[in-house]
Scaffold this motif. Structure first.
Motif, PDB file in Angstrom:
ATOM      1  N   THR A  18       0.862  -1.182   0.000  1.00  0.00           N
ATOM      2  CA  THR A  18       0.000   0.000   0.000  1.00  0.00           C
ATOM      3  C   THR A  18       0.900   1.233   0.000  1.00  0.00           C
ATOM      4  OG1 THR A  18      -0.066   0.132   2.412  1.00  0.00           O
ATOM      5  CG2 THR A  18      -1.765  -1.213   1.349  1.00  0.00           C
ATOM      6  N   LYS A  19       0.305   2.385  -0.207  1.00  0.00           N
ATOM      7  CA  LYS A  19       1.084   3.623  -0.135  1.00  0.00           C
ATOM      8  C   LYS A  19       1.742   3.778   1.231  1.00  0.00           C
ATOM      9  CE  LYS A  19      -0.945   6.975  -3.260  1.00  0.00           C
ATOM     10  NZ  LYS A  19      -1.715   8.210  -3.346  1.00  0.00           N
ATOM     11  N   GLU A  20       1.003   3.433   2.265  1.00  0.00           N
ATOM     12  CA  GLU A  20       1.498   3.587   3.628  1.00  0.00           C
ATOM     13  C   GLU A  20       2.590   2.569   3.950  1.00  0.00           C
ATOM     14  OE1 GLU A  20      -1.846   3.146   2.899  1.00  0.00           O
ATOM     15  OE2 GLU A  20      -2.203   5.298   2.841  1.00  0.00           O
ATOM     16  N   ASP A  21       2.464   1.373   3.399  1.00  0.00           N
ATOM     17  CA  ASP A  21       3.434   0.300   3.646  1.00  0.00           C
ATOM     18  C   ASP A  21       3.657  -0.449   2.328  1.00  0.00           C
ATOM     19  OD1 ASP A  21       5.077  -1.670   4.658  1.00  0.00           O
ATOM     20  OD2 ASP A  21       3.461  -2.763   5.661  1.00  0.00           O
ATOM     21  N   PRO A  22       4.546   0.062   1.478  1.00  0.00           N
ATOM     22  CA  PRO A  22       4.718  -0.530   0.146  1.00  0.00           C
ATOM     23  C   PRO A  22       5.365  -1.912   0.153  1.00  0.00           C
ATOM     24  CG  PRO A  22       6.269   1.261   0.464  1.00  0.00           C
ATOM     25  CD  PRO A  22       5.374   1.244   1.665  1.00  0.00           C
ATOM     26  N   GLY A  23       6.014  -2.276   1.211  1.00  0.00           N
ATOM     27  CA  GLY A  23       6.622  -3.596   1.304  1.00  0.00           C
ATOM     28  C   GLY A  23       8.035  -3.631   0.745  1.00  0.00           C
ATOM     29  N   LEU A  24       8.734  -4.691   1.075  1.00  0.00           N
ATOM     30  CA  LEU A  24      10.142  -4.817   0.689  1.00  0.00           C
ATOM     31  C   LEU A  24      10.334  -4.919  -0.813  1.00  0.00           C
ATOM     32  CD1 LEU A  24      11.390  -7.251   3.475  1.00  0.00           C
ATOM     33  CD2 LEU A  24      11.724  -4.776   3.323  1.00  0.00           C
ATOM     34  N   THR A  25       9.423  -5.570  -1.507  1.00  0.00           N
ATOM     35  CA  THR A  25       9.547  -5.713  -2.964  1.00  0.00           C
ATOM     36  C   THR A  25       9.536  -4.343  -3.635  1.00  0.00           C
ATOM     37  OG1 THR A  25       8.435  -7.853  -2.853  1.00  0.00           O
ATOM     38  CG2 THR A  25       8.568  -6.805  -5.008  1.00  0.00           C
ATOM     39  N   TYR A  26       8.631  -3.470  -3.199  1.00  0.00           N
ATOM     40  CA  TYR A  26       8.553  -2.132  -3.785  1.00  0.00           C
ATOM     41  C   TYR A  26       9.777  -1.299  -3.412  1.00  0.00           C
ATOM     42  CZ  TYR A  26       6.268   1.907  -5.822  1.00  0.00           C
ATOM     43  OH  TYR A  26       5.961   2.987  -6.616  1.00  0.00           O
ATOM     44  N   TRP A  27      10.202  -1.406  -2.162  1.00  0.00           N
ATOM     45  CA  TRP A  27      11.398  -0.669  -1.723  1.00  0.00           C
ATOM     46  C   TRP A  27      12.607  -1.073  -2.552  1.00  0.00           C
ATOM     47  CZ3 TRP A  27      11.740   3.445   1.377  1.00  0.00           C
ATOM     48  CH2 TRP A  27      10.698   3.696   2.266  1.00  0.00           C
ATOM     49  N   ALA A  28      12.692  -2.340  -2.915  1.00  0.00           N
ATOM     50  CA  ALA A  28      13.849  -2.861  -3.643  1.00  0.00           C
ATOM     51  C   ALA A  28      13.952  -2.304  -5.062  1.00  0.00           C
ATOM     52  CB  ALA A  28      13.795  -4.382  -3.693  1.00  0.00           C
ATOM     53  N   GLY A  49       3.277   6.863  -7.356  1.00  0.00           N
ATOM     54  CA  GLY A  49       2.280   7.030  -8.414  1.00  0.00           C
ATOM     55  C   GLY A  49       1.698   5.723  -8.903  1.00  0.00           C
ATOM     56  N   LEU A  50       2.466   4.663  -8.828  1.00  0.00           N
ATOM     57  CA  LEU A  50       1.984   3.350  -9.260  1.00  0.00           C
ATOM     58  C   LEU A  50       0.745   2.924  -8.479  1.00  0.00           C
ATOM     59  CD1 LEU A  50       2.419   0.798 -10.980  1.00  0.00           C
ATOM     60  CD2 LEU A  50       3.900  -0.049  -9.168  1.00  0.00           C
ATOM     61  N   PHE A  51       0.699   3.259  -7.209  1.00  0.00           N
ATOM     62  CA  PHE A  51      -0.458   2.892  -6.389  1.00  0.00           C
ATOM     63  C   PHE A  51      -1.707   3.625  -6.855  1.00  0.00           C
ATOM     64  CE2 PHE A  51       3.103   1.788  -3.641  1.00  0.00           C
ATOM     65  CZ  PHE A  51       2.755   0.508  -3.257  1.00  0.00           C
ATOM     66  N   ASP A  52      -1.572   4.901  -7.238  1.00  0.00           N
ATOM     67  CA  ASP A  52      -2.713   5.662  -7.755  1.00  0.00           C
ATOM     68  C   ASP A  52      -3.189   5.078  -9.084  1.00  0.00           C
ATOM     69  OD1 ASP A  52      -2.595   7.436  -5.602  1.00  0.00           O
ATOM     70  OD2 ASP A  52      -1.128   8.705  -6.629  1.00  0.00           O
ATOM     71  N   ILE A  53      -2.242   4.734  -9.941  1.00  0.00           N
ATOM     72  CA  ILE A  53      -2.578   4.147 -11.243  1.00  0.00           C
ATOM     73  C   ILE A  53      -3.318   2.823 -11.059  1.00  0.00           C
ATOM     74  CG2 ILE A  53      -1.586   3.109 -13.328  1.00  0.00           C
ATOM     75  CD1 ILE A  53       0.708   5.220 -13.038  1.00  0.00           C
ATOM     76  N   GLU A  54      -2.821   1.995 -10.176  1.00  0.00           N
ATOM     77  CA  GLU A  54      -3.442   0.686  -9.940  1.00  0.00           C
ATOM     78  C   GLU A  54      -4.822   0.837  -9.313  1.00  0.00           C
ATOM     79  OE1 GLU A  54      -3.641  -3.529 -10.012  1.00  0.00           O
ATOM     80  OE2 GLU A  54      -2.601  -2.005 -11.160  1.00  0.00           O
ATOM     81  N   GLU A  55      -4.973   1.778  -8.411  1.00  0.00           N
ATOM     82  CA  GLU A  55      -6.275   2.012  -7.787  1.00  0.00           C
ATOM     83  C   GLU A  55      -7.300   2.429  -8.836  1.00  0.00           C
ATOM     84  OE1 GLU A  55      -8.162   5.002  -4.436  1.00  0.00           O
ATOM     85  OE2 GLU A  55      -6.058   4.435  -4.279  1.00  0.00           O
ATOM     86  N   LYS A  56      -6.898   3.316  -9.732  1.00  0.00           N
ATOM     87  CA  LYS A  56      -7.791   3.755 -10.803  1.00  0.00           C
ATOM     88  C   LYS A  56      -8.115   2.608 -11.755  1.00  0.00           C
ATOM     89  CE  LYS A  56      -8.198   7.093 -14.594  1.00  0.00           C
ATOM     90  NZ  LYS A  56      -8.935   6.154 -15.377  1.00  0.00           N
ATOM     91  N   ARG A  57      -7.111   1.802 -12.086  1.00  0.00           N
ATOM     92  CA  ARG A  57      -7.316   0.674 -12.994  1.00  0.00           C
ATOM     93  C   ARG A  57      -8.324  -0.311 -12.421  1.00  0.00           C
ATOM     94  NH1 ARG A  57      -5.821  -4.496 -14.019  1.00  0.00           N
ATOM     95  NH2 ARG A  57      -4.770  -4.698 -12.014  1.00  0.00           N
TER      96      ARG A  57
END
Length: 126
Positions: A88-98, A109-117
């Motif tokens: 999530t935006k608040e906790d993107p996780g290790l995969t996103y951090w990497a 921005g990817l989270f906003d795009i995915e939410e809209k999709r």
């Protein structure tokens, strides 16, 4: 075994997990209907969860387990791993951090795009 018990073995994956886990995934945008489909495919398309898991003692794939325990274990592990992968935006996780260098600013921005999709897909009924 009674038909109700057999039907439960085939379709009732939810009895193997905590309802709070299902609710947590729904809150993260993973609908229960999707989980139903995944678990149904897992159960019906994998021979190790059929006769090999449901057989009587001496005929089971895993002799040390009780009837149906292989499927139960797989369902629990699937949800556990799915929860660990969700970001999530608040906790993107290790995969996103990497995906970013340590000194690089993270782009959410990817989270906003995915939410809209997802909203658009739900409007279409997909």
């Amino acid at each position: 075994r009674p038909i109700e018990e057999l039907r439960s073995d085939l379709y009732d994956w939810e009895r193997h997990v905590d309802p709070k886990d299902i609710q947590e995934l729904e809150d993260l945008g993973i609908e229960k209907g999707i989980l139903d489909e995944v678990m149904m495919t897992l159960r019906h398309s994998n021979r190790t969860f059929a006769a090999a898991d449901q057989a009587i003692s001496g005929e089971r794939l895993y002799q040390e387990r009780q009837t149906g325990m292989h499927y139960r274990s797989a369902v629990r592990k699937y949800l556990k791993h799915l929860k660990s992968c969700v970001g999530t935006k608040e906790d993107p996780g290790l995969t996103y951090w990497a995906m970013f260098q340590p000194d690089q600013e993270m782009d959410f921005g990817l989270f906003d795009i995915e939410e809209k999709r997802i909203k658009d897909l739900r409007k279409k009924g997909v």
